[in-house]
Design an enzyme around this catalytic site. Structure first.
Site, short mmCIF file in Angstrom:
data_model
loop_
_atom_site.label_atom_id
_atom_site.label_comp_id
_atom_site.label_asym_id
_atom_site.label_seq_id
_atom_site.Cartn_x
_atom_site.Cartn_y
_atom_site.Cartn_z
N GLY A 75 -39.18 -123.75 -43.67
CA GLY A 75 -39.34 -124.58 -42.32
C GLY A 75 -38.54 -125.81 -42.16
N THR A 77 -35.84 -128.69 -42.14
CA THR A 77 -34.67 -128.77 -41.45
C THR A 77 -33.89 -129.91 -41.85
OG1 THR A 77 -35.76 -130.33 -40.15
CG2 THR A 77 -35.78 -128.16 -39.25
N ALA A 100 -36.72 -120.25 -40.26
CA ALA A 100 -36.99 -120.55 -38.68
C ALA A 100 -36.76 -122.13 -38.59
CB ALA A 100 -38.13 -119.95 -38.04
N SER A 101 -36.04 -122.56 -37.55
CA SER A 101 -36.41 -124.23 -37.57
C SER A 101 -37.79 -124.52 -36.77
CB SER A 101 -35.11 -124.82 -36.54
OG SER A 101 -35.39 -123.97 -35.36
N HIS A 135 -40.28 -136.39 -30.84
CA HIS A 135 -41.12 -135.92 -32.03
C HIS A 135 -41.83 -137.30 -32.51
CE1 HIS A 135 -39.02 -131.97 -32.41
NE2 HIS A 135 -39.95 -131.66 -32.98
N HIS A 136 -43.08 -137.13 -33.48
CA HIS A 136 -43.52 -138.26 -34.17
C HIS A 136 -42.66 -138.96 -34.87
CE1 HIS A 136 -43.38 -136.06 -37.96
NE2 HIS A 136 -43.37 -134.96 -37.13
N LYS A 139 -40.65 -138.11 -38.16
CA LYS A 139 -39.60 -137.09 -38.12
C LYS A 139 -38.53 -137.53 -38.77
CE LYS A 139 -37.81 -133.02 -36.93
NZ LYS A 139 -38.19 -131.75 -37.54
N GLY A 145 -34.37 -129.92 -35.73
CA GLY A 145 -34.04 -128.41 -35.90
C GLY A 145 -34.07 -127.32 -34.84
N THR A 146 -35.31 -127.70 -33.98
CA THR A 146 -35.63 -127.07 -33.04
C THR A 146 -34.58 -127.30 -31.72
OG1 THR A 146 -37.85 -126.86 -33.44
CG2 THR A 146 -37.24 -126.68 -31.13
#
Length: 238
Positions: A75, A77, A100-101, A135-136, A139, A145-146
């Site tokens: 996972g 990214t 998967a991202s 995001h936090h 990150k 990536g999402t």
């Protein structure tokens, strides 16, 4: 299953709790402090590895697993410039690689609906499309990536756009992804279609990392005894 955790930050620890609750065994925890110990793990003692690390180490970790016959769920990214190399290595070694991202089932439903909505909205030129991800503070990569996966879903229908751009809404020929970093935010992604008269939004807001961890462990269970390269669409039959 005997699971090797590669990456033992917040995500790795949440995956550990989820895996143990489901009756799996954690046989190792590899982090930057003991990265040299990865060489102790092979297909003889490991059923599957779950890899959540940083952009600079992800490809090396994935490659190690594939070379040594360990099915690997990743996972990480920010390393996808080498994704095709990982795919080629997996196929060469008859390995198993799941990427998967984002492993949240909800996020992957969001991806699915995002593609559908984009396929309909592209006909309505009065609406400008954009993406925001939050995001936090820890990150590292921007956009997430999402966020990039969401952009790719939009771009599959918006063939008039020349790819995506980060934090540059003035670049009208590309899909803009705005990235924000705030304290204590797990992950928020919003696709917006805005016109002069109204606005349509599709969003996903994560409340905890548990959903990501559950999806990652589910992927590890699904990947065991398979060969090939897979993602969430394969597992969820989307």
């Amino acid at each position: 299953m005997k699971i090797l955790l590669i990456g033992y930050g917040k995500m790795g620890k949440t995956i550990e709790q989820t895996a143990l609750a489901k009756g799996h065994e954690i046989i190792g925890r590899i982090d930057h402090d003991n990265a040299h110990e990865l060489k102790n793990y092979t297909s003889d003692n490991t059923d599957v590895a779950i890899e959540f690390t940083h952009p600079e180490s992800a490809f090396g970790n994935i490659s190690y697993c594939l070379v040594h016959g360990i099915p690997v769920v990743s996972g990480s990214t920010g390393w996808l410039d080498k994704f095709e190399e990982a795919v080629a290595l997996c196929l060469k070694k008859n390995g198993a690689f799941f990427y998967a991202s984002n492993y949240s089932v909800g996020v992957n439903l969001f991806f699915h609906f995002n593609e559908y909505i984009a396929s309909k909205m592209q006909a309505y030129k009065a609406y400008d499309v954009s993406i925001k991800e939050v995001h936090h503070l820890q990150k590292v990569d921007k956009p997430s990536g999402t966020g990039i996966t969401a952009a790719e879903g939009v771009l599959s229908s918006y063939t008039n756009l020349e790819g995506w751009v980060a934090d540059n809404p003035e670049e009208k020929s590309k899909l803009n992804i705005t990235s924000e970093r705030e304290p204590d935010v797990v992950g928020t992604h919003i696709v917006t279609y805005a016109s002069e008269v109204d606005k349509i939004e599709l969003g996903h807001i994560a409340h905890s990392r548990t959903g990501f961890a559950e999806g990652a462990v589910m992927a590890a269970e699904w990947l065991k005894d398979r060969e090939g390269v897979y993602g969430m669409k394969d597992m969820l039959n989307l």
